[in-house]
Design a protein around this motif. Structure first.
Motif, mmCIF file in Angstrom:
data_model
loop_
_atom_site.group_PDB
_atom_site.id
_atom_site.type_symbol
_atom_site.label_atom_id
_atom_site.label_comp_id
_atom_site.label_asym_id
_atom_site.label_seq_id
_atom_site.Cartn_x
_atom_site.Cartn_y
_atom_site.Cartn_z
ATOM 1 N N SER A 139 39.626 41.113 -12.491
ATOM 2 C CA SER A 139 39.390 40.710 -13.873
ATOM 3 C C SER A 139 39.135 39.217 -13.976
ATOM 4 N N ASP A 140 38.551 38.832 -15.092
ATOM 5 C CA ASP A 140 38.453 37.422 -15.479
ATOM 6 C C ASP A 140 37.940 36.520 -14.349
ATOM 7 N N LEU A 141 36.705 36.809 -13.943
ATOM 8 C CA LEU A 141 36.079 36.042 -12.859
ATOM 9 C C LEU A 141 35.677 34.646 -13.344
ATOM 10 N N HIS A 142 35.249 34.582 -14.621
ATOM 11 C CA HIS A 142 34.823 33.305 -15.226
ATOM 12 C C HIS A 142 33.761 32.588 -14.405
ATOM 13 N N ILE A 143 32.799 33.346 -13.942
ATOM 14 C CA ILE A 143 31.718 32.751 -13.156
ATOM 15 C C ILE A 143 30.931 31.779 -14.040
ATOM 16 N N ASN A 154 35.754 38.460 -24.017
ATOM 17 C CA ASN A 154 35.339 37.506 -25.055
ATOM 18 C C ASN A 154 34.403 36.426 -24.514
ATOM 19 N N HIS A 155 34.596 35.997 -23.265
ATOM 20 C CA HIS A 155 33.726 34.953 -22.713
ATOM 21 C C HIS A 155 32.323 35.484 -22.394
ATOM 22 N N ASP A 156 32.188 36.794 -22.265
ATOM 23 C CA ASP A 156 30.861 37.369 -21.992
ATOM 24 C C ASP A 156 30.005 37.417 -23.255
ATOM 25 N N GLY A 209 42.819 42.881 -18.658
ATOM 26 C CA GLY A 209 42.923 41.506 -18.153
ATOM 27 C C GLY A 209 43.249 40.589 -19.315
ATOM 28 N N HIS A 210 42.415 39.556 -19.497
ATOM 29 C CA HIS A 210 42.398 38.648 -20.633
ATOM 30 C C HIS A 210 43.426 37.520 -20.599
ATOM 31 N N ASN A 211 44.690 37.810 -20.341
ATOM 32 C CA ASN A 211 45.648 36.704 -20.493
ATOM 33 C C ASN A 211 45.896 35.929 -19.191
ATOM 34 N N HIS A 212 45.254 36.347 -18.104
ATOM 35 C CA HIS A 212 45.265 35.629 -16.820
ATOM 36 C C HIS A 212 46.635 35.615 -16.149
ATOM 37 N N GLN A 213 47.572 36.380 -16.673
ATOM 38 C CA GLN A 213 48.930 36.298 -16.130
ATOM 39 C C GLN A 213 49.253 37.388 -15.130
ATOM 40 N N GLY A 215 36.389 42.496 -17.565
ATOM 41 C CA GLY A 215 35.884 41.495 -18.500
ATOM 42 C C GLY A 215 36.008 40.039 -18.105
ATOM 43 N N ASP A 216 35.372 39.189 -18.920
ATOM 44 C CA ASP A 216 35.204 37.766 -18.608
ATOM 45 C C ASP A 216 34.565 37.605 -17.230
ATOM 46 N N LEU A 217 33.455 38.261 -17.081
ATOM 47 C CA LEU A 217 32.696 38.068 -15.834
ATOM 48 C C LEU A 217 32.170 36.642 -15.785
ATOM 49 N N LEU A 225 39.768 48.188 -20.329
ATOM 50 C CA LEU A 225 39.257 47.303 -21.389
ATOM 51 C C LEU A 225 39.621 45.867 -21.041
ATOM 52 N N HIS A 226 39.102 44.925 -21.793
ATOM 53 C CA HIS A 226 39.406 43.518 -21.488
ATOM 54 C C HIS A 226 40.748 43.076 -22.078
ATOM 55 N N HIS A 227 40.922 43.246 -23.367
ATOM 56 C CA HIS A 227 42.106 42.665 -24.017
ATOM 57 C C HIS A 227 43.393 43.405 -23.625
HETATM 58 FE FE LIG Z 1 39.587 35.244 -19.210
#
Ligand SMILES: [Fe+2]
Length: 267
Positions: free
Chosen positions: A8-12, A80-82, A207-211, A44-46, A168-170
């Protein structure tokens, strides 16, 4: 039965996240032959900022690299970042996300049946892109998507599957202000109703909260996993001191044919 590799949350697009992601793929302790036995789910947050030109293309390079490594079944949902900067989304990205990552127009929930397992993807930004709520980092599935989800669990081809995975993402259990899945309770009702009708929900991935972390047993679902941030996107210095902003990568191998205690996080 295929195993699941949950990321999750790759933030490329954020600093060297793409290179980090390629390195992570290279170093996965799963050889090319074994990789075909996995379904990769990325919640999510690719990308880090959809407004940044070329972000989707960079993320697609990462997905293509996964396939080159033998992971042919790769499923994603947007975060959300996508759909924008992360705190401000825009509807124009709905079509762009679909074109870039699905190659066609789609309606959520998505359904993929792989080896008699049903993978049901939700878009937790579906109702979060109106001008009046496109701020902050909250999510909302929306009434129509939840209705469609309920209808999916009534379909014979879904009921005939041996397992059902919802992703899902959130984070459905996260109540931190401005990060919530606003209609989490409604999602719970739909999933509970499905289970009461005699089908299992075997995993809920997000994913989403990075924790990172595991919430197994919530809503009577045996596996509820947050994959954290696979590329370890750092928090800004002003907030990283707070324990609730700690980040973690919880890229997890999930084997639905075994007890959840056999699932494990890749270091
Ligand atoms: Fe994220």
């Amino acid at each position: 039965m295929k195993k699941i590799l949950h990321m999750s949350d790759l933030h490329i697009g954020y600093r060297n996240s793409k290179d980090k992601f390629l390195k992570i793929i290279d170093e996965l302790p799963i050889d090319k032959k074994e990789a075909s036995k996995y379904v990769v789910i990325i919640t999510g947050d690719l990308v880090n900022n959809a407004n940044k030109f070329g972000s989707y293309e960079e993320a697609k390079e990462g997905l293509a690299y996964l396939k080159k490594r033998g992971f042919h079944d790769v499923l994603i949902v947007p975060g959300n970042h996508d759909y924008g900067s992360g705190t401000k989304g825009h509807k124009k990205f709905v079509r762009k996300v679909q074109e870039a990552f699905y190659g066609k127009e789609i309606v959520f929930p998505t359904v993929d049946i792989i080896s008699r397992m049903a993978f049901i993807g939700l878009d937790s930004m579906a109702q979060e892109l109106n001008w009046y709520d496109a701020l902050f980092s909250e999510g909302e599935l929306g009434k129509r998507q939840l209705e469609r989800l309920g209808e999916i669990f009534l379909k014979d081809r879904i009921r005939a599957c041996t397992k059902r995975v919802v992703y899902l993402h959130h984070h459905p259990f996260q109540w931190r202000p401005l990060h919530q899945l606003k209609d989490s309770r409604k999602l719970k009702r739909v999933l509970k109703k499905a289970m009461e009708s005699g089908v299992s929900i075997d995993a809920l991935l997000f994913g989403h909260n990075h924790q990172g972390g595991s919430y197994n047993g919530r809503w009577d679902i045996p596996r509820c996993y947050d994959a954290g941030t696979t590329t370890l996107k750092a928090r800004s210095k002003s907030i990283s001191w707070a324990p609730w902003f700690n980040i973690r990568s919880s890229t997890r191998v999930i084997d639905l044919s075994r007890n959840p205690s056999h699932d494990y996080i890749l270091s």
